[in-house]
Every structure is written in C-alpha cells, then in structure tokens.
Design a protein around this motif. Structure first.
Motif, short mmCIF file in Angstrom:
data_model
loop_
_atom_site.label_atom_id
_atom_site.label_comp_id
_atom_site.label_asym_id
_atom_site.label_seq_id
_atom_site.Cartn_x
_atom_site.Cartn_y
_atom_site.Cartn_z
N VAL A 142 54.80 56.14 4.98
CA VAL A 142 54.43 57.64 5.27
C VAL A 142 53.04 57.70 5.46
CG1 VAL A 142 54.87 59.68 3.99
CG2 VAL A 142 56.69 57.85 3.53
N PRO A 143 52.69 58.43 6.54
CA PRO A 143 51.31 58.83 6.78
C PRO A 143 50.56 59.33 5.57
CG PRO A 143 52.65 59.58 8.50
CD PRO A 143 53.37 59.01 7.42
N THR A 144 49.37 58.90 5.34
CA THR A 144 48.65 59.42 4.30
C THR A 144 47.98 60.85 4.65
OG1 THR A 144 46.45 58.42 5.21
CG2 THR A 144 48.25 57.09 3.46
N SER A 145 47.26 61.35 3.64
CA SER A 145 46.55 62.58 3.80
C SER A 145 45.39 62.43 4.88
CB SER A 145 45.68 63.04 2.61
OG SER A 145 45.08 64.31 2.80
N GLY A 146 44.70 61.33 4.82
CA GLY A 146 43.65 60.85 5.74
C GLY A 146 44.41 61.03 7.18
N ALA A 147 45.36 60.46 7.33
CA ALA A 147 46.12 60.19 8.72
C ALA A 147 46.47 61.47 9.37
CB ALA A 147 47.24 59.19 8.59
N VAL A 148 47.26 62.35 8.46
CA VAL A 148 47.59 63.61 8.95
C VAL A 148 46.50 64.71 9.34
CG1 VAL A 148 50.02 63.20 8.03
CG2 VAL A 148 47.89 64.45 6.74
N ASN A 149 45.39 64.38 8.47
CA ASN A 149 44.20 65.30 8.92
C ASN A 149 43.51 65.00 10.06
OD1 ASN A 149 43.80 67.35 6.97
ND2 ASN A 149 44.09 65.95 5.29
N ARG A 150 43.48 63.59 10.18
CA ARG A 150 42.79 63.01 11.53
C ARG A 150 43.33 63.54 12.73
NH1 ARG A 150 41.81 58.73 8.24
NH2 ARG A 150 43.47 57.61 8.96
N THR A 151 44.79 63.45 12.52
CA THR A 151 45.78 63.96 13.71
C THR A 151 45.57 65.50 13.84
OG1 THR A 151 47.29 62.08 13.19
CG2 THR A 151 48.17 64.31 14.65
N LEU A 152 45.34 66.19 12.89
CA LEU A 152 45.46 67.67 13.16
C LEU A 152 44.27 68.00 13.60
CD1 LEU A 152 46.44 70.41 12.27
CD2 LEU A 152 45.26 70.13 10.03
N ASP A 176 47.41 62.96 -9.46
CA ASP A 176 46.29 62.09 -9.48
C ASP A 176 44.80 63.10 -8.99
OD1 ASP A 176 47.37 59.92 -10.11
OD2 ASP A 176 48.09 59.40 -7.71
N ILE A 177 45.34 64.05 -8.09
CA ILE A 177 44.34 65.22 -7.71
C ILE A 177 44.12 65.81 -8.75
CG2 ILE A 177 43.90 67.22 -6.49
CD1 ILE A 177 45.73 66.00 -4.26
N SER A 178 44.84 66.50 -9.76
CA SER A 178 44.43 67.27 -10.96
C SER A 178 43.44 66.40 -11.97
CB SER A 178 45.63 67.59 -11.47
OG SER A 178 46.29 68.87 -10.79
N MET A 179 43.86 65.22 -11.95
CA MET A 179 43.43 64.14 -12.86
C MET A 179 41.83 64.13 -12.52
SD MET A 179 44.46 63.13 -15.74
CE MET A 179 43.11 62.07 -16.06
N VAL A 180 41.47 64.01 -11.05
CA VAL A 180 39.99 64.04 -10.54
C VAL A 180 39.31 65.12 -11.20
CG1 VAL A 180 38.65 64.17 -8.44
CG2 VAL A 180 40.66 62.63 -8.63
N ASN A 233 53.67 60.37 -4.47
CA ASN A 233 52.56 59.81 -4.93
C ASN A 233 51.91 58.77 -4.07
OD1 ASN A 233 50.50 58.19 -6.44
ND2 ASN A 233 51.44 58.74 -8.39
N ALA A 234 50.88 59.33 -3.33
CA ALA A 234 50.24 58.39 -2.37
C ALA A 234 49.38 57.28 -2.83
CB ALA A 234 49.34 59.30 -1.43
N VAL A 235 49.41 57.08 -4.07
CA VAL A 235 48.52 55.81 -4.65
C VAL A 235 49.45 54.91 -4.75
CG1 VAL A 235 47.14 55.11 -6.56
CG2 VAL A 235 46.77 57.53 -5.63
N ASN A 236 50.65 55.04 -5.39
CA ASN A 236 51.49 53.93 -5.70
C ASN A 236 52.65 54.05 -4.91
OD1 ASN A 236 53.11 56.01 -6.99
ND2 ASN A 236 52.62 55.47 -9.08
N HIS A 237 52.86 54.74 -3.74
CA HIS A 237 54.03 55.10 -3.01
C HIS A 237 55.20 55.03 -3.59
CE1 HIS A 237 50.73 53.93 0.07
NE2 HIS A 237 50.48 52.81 -0.47
N GLN A 238 55.06 56.15 -4.49
CA GLN A 238 56.57 56.23 -5.14
C GLN A 238 56.87 57.80 -5.27
OE1 GLN A 238 56.15 54.39 -9.09
NE2 GLN A 238 56.61 52.34 -8.17
#
Length: 362
Positions: free
Chosen positions: A277-287, A79-83, A229-234
């Motif tokens: 599973v924690p998302t990118s936003g969640a782990v980055n906020r923690t970091l 998904d990131i590459s598609m952006v 895949n953080a979008v569809n959780h698969q």
C-alpha cells in the motif's frame, strides 16, 4: 502526628501515619530556623494526609508524564500522536528538569507557557497544554498532588507561527481530477487514492486500509471501520469511535475503483504493483508532481489538505455543516466547526444571501 526536634541551631519536624494495612510511615524535614516554621510544614503535611495525598511519594513532572503516556496513551493512540506526546515530554524536561511535581506552582507553569508560546502557534500551545493538564489531573487521582497547577493559566502563543491551511478551489479540484484520470494505471494506486480523498474526504490511513468488502457497489457506500498502520503494515482501529462510519459515494468514484478491482489480486483496494500500500511519502510525491504539472502552487499543501478541499467543495455546494461533520467522522459538530472555521467564514456571504432569500420567501 507531628514531632519536633531541636537540631543544632535549627528544628526538625516529623509526621507519622499508618496506612490501610497498619504499616507506619514517616516523613521528616530539617533546617527550619524556628519551631513555628517547622510546625507550619507539619500542619501542611497532615492536611494533605487527611485529604488522601501520599506525602511520601516523590516524582518529577517529567517522570510522571512519561509514566502517564506509557500507561494511558501509548496503547491506544496513533504513531503520529505518539510523536506529539514524546515531543511534549522533551519540552517538559527542557524547562522543568527533574523538578518534583509537587513543587511546581501555577506561576511556574505560566512561565513555561509564556516561554513555549513565544515560538509556537496557538494550536500547538493548546495541544501541549491539553496534554499536561490531563497528566496533572491523573497525578491528582494518584495522590501526588492536591491542586491543579494548570488551572486558570492564560495561554500565550505566537500568532506569526500560524500556518494557514491550504485547499483547492472548485476549479483547481476539477483540473486535478482531470489530470489524474488521464494518467491512471492499476500499477500505480497513489493516483486512485488521491481521487478517493477528493470524493470522500477520508483520512489517508482510512483510505490505505480499505478492502474490497468495505465497498457496497449496489448501495453506493463505503464502510470506514479501520485504519492502516504504515509502520508495521497492519490494520488498526480508527482514530476514534465516531470515525467508524458509512458514507455515500458518487458513481464516478465507483467506476474508477472498478478499474482497480478488475486487476486486483488481493483483498486490499490500493495494493500497487509491488503488492504494498503506498505510503504517505509516496502519495504526497505523486500529489506534488500533479500540482506542479498544473502550475498550482500551494504552500504547505499535502495529502491531508485534500480532506480540507473536500470540505470546501461541499460548503461551496451548500451542504449542511452537520452532514459534513458526520461524513468526516467527527465526534461532534463543534469539532468540525472549529477545524474548518476558516472555510465557514469564507462562505459566510453566500450563506447570508441564502438566509435572506429564505426569509424573503415567507
């Protein structure tokens, strides 16, 4: 076969041909001031036909790029590459509009690169140029073009747009580990993910996808064979084939992960108290909260920067670049060398001294 017709004060040229099924096709163009000019156009069309180019095909670079991305890229890239691919489509549309792909010259494409490069870093220009070059080569195979108008174009970029990659030094890594380990709770798995990234250099999506069956406690290894895949959780495939790998891990990491396993109620390693599973936003906020607590200020530092910190740690310990490349899951050592060239340069003095010591011992 070419035909010429006088039309008012000008001339019209028409070329005709039969396809492999015997069907007759024609292409005409009018408005030539002289028959000679009409003939030049017709000869060019016939030359293209002889090279297998379907001259009756017409499509803009923008439309062909969208078709190429949807057909060859979207089914397999992240998904990131598609952006990135979609952003490039907007760049193409903004500059070329609906210009026919056949009408774009090298000089026009160079003008695009010159304009785009004014406000973008070298790596971004290289990426966009790579996308468009691959698209153009596909268009040639599909008989829309004869020549590659991206060939031999000079890449122009804005050096001031280069963002220096941030990473933690050995002292900072130790401080971060100590702080994280003092605040561990199985309910908040982001902290465990940060520790895993420091010790393994794994990508975030690879860490998110870990299941307990991927961990070999006896042989002290982790198998990386999928991503998340953080979008569809698969689950989804890894970034590429070389990303599938098995890496050795230290006992300290396994001891920490064992804490999670004791409280685990599922197959996935990093399920939190909400069974997600924690998302990118969640782990980055923690970091970021942890770095703030440690008074560590790093501009543009994020979770992926822990991968760079892992490489810095290994280089500082004198680990061979080939071994690092395999551990990171790169397809070849060149990728590692190019990605982490800035780190390799920083450790050059230490490596030079090791070389001198080795030679002196002969």
């Amino acid at each position: 076969m070419a035909e010429y017709t006088k039309r008012g004060k000008g001339w019209q040229a028409r070329v005709s041909w039969h396809d492999s099924f015997g069907k007759r096709h024609t292409k005409a163009k009018a408005g030539f001031k002289t028959k000679k000019l009409a003939s030049i156009w017709a000869v060019d069309m016939e030359a293209q036909l002889n090279q297998g180019v379907a001259v009756d095909k017409s499509i803009s670079l923008y439309d062909y790029y969208l078709h190429w991305v949807a057909t060859y890229k979207e089914p397999k890239v992240s998904d990131i590459s598609m952006v990135r691919y979609n952003t490039t489509a907007k760049n193409i549309q903004d500059f070329f509009g609906n210009t026919n792909i056949k009408d774009i010259s090298r000089s026009q494409y160079q003008a695009f690169i010159n304009d785009f490069g004014k406000s973008h870093a070298p790596s971004t220009v290289q990426k966009v140029n790579g996308f468009i070059r691959a698209c153009v080569k596909s268009a040639i195979l599909d008989d829309f073009l004869i020549k590659d108008f991206t060939q031999g174009v000079a890449l122009v970029a804005n050096e001031n747009k280069i963002v220096k990659v941030q990473y933690l030094n050995l002292k900072e890594i130790r401080a971060l580990l100590a702080t994280v380990e003092n605040h561990l709770s199985p309910n908040f798995t982001s902290r465990y993910m940060i520790i895993t990234a420091i010790y393994t250099g794994m990508r975030l999506s690879e860490i998110q996808a870990l299941t307990w069956s991927d961990i070999d406690w006896f042989n002290q290894t982790i198998s990386i064979n999928k991503s998340w895949n953080a979008v569809n959780h698969q689950f989804k495939a890894t970034k590429n084939k070389s990303s599938v790998r098995k890496i050795k891990v230290n006992p300290e990491l396994l001891t920490i992960l064992q804490q999670l396993k004791t409280h685990s109620q599922g197959t996935m390693v990093f399920l939190d108290q909400y069974s997600t599973v924690p998302t990118s936003g969640a782990v980055n906020r923690t970091l970021q909260a942890l770095l703030t607590e440690l008074n560590i200020t790093k501009r543009n530092f994020h979770f992926h920067s822990l991968r760079h910190s892992h490489v810095a740690l290994l280089l500082a310990k004198g680990i061979d670049i080939y071994a690092i490349s395999k551990r990171l899951g790169h397809s070849n050592i060149k990728t590692t060398a190019n990605t982490y060239a800035y780190l390799i340069d920083e450790y050059k003095d230490k490596t030079d001294q090791q070389i001198i010591t080795a030679l002196s011992s002969l």
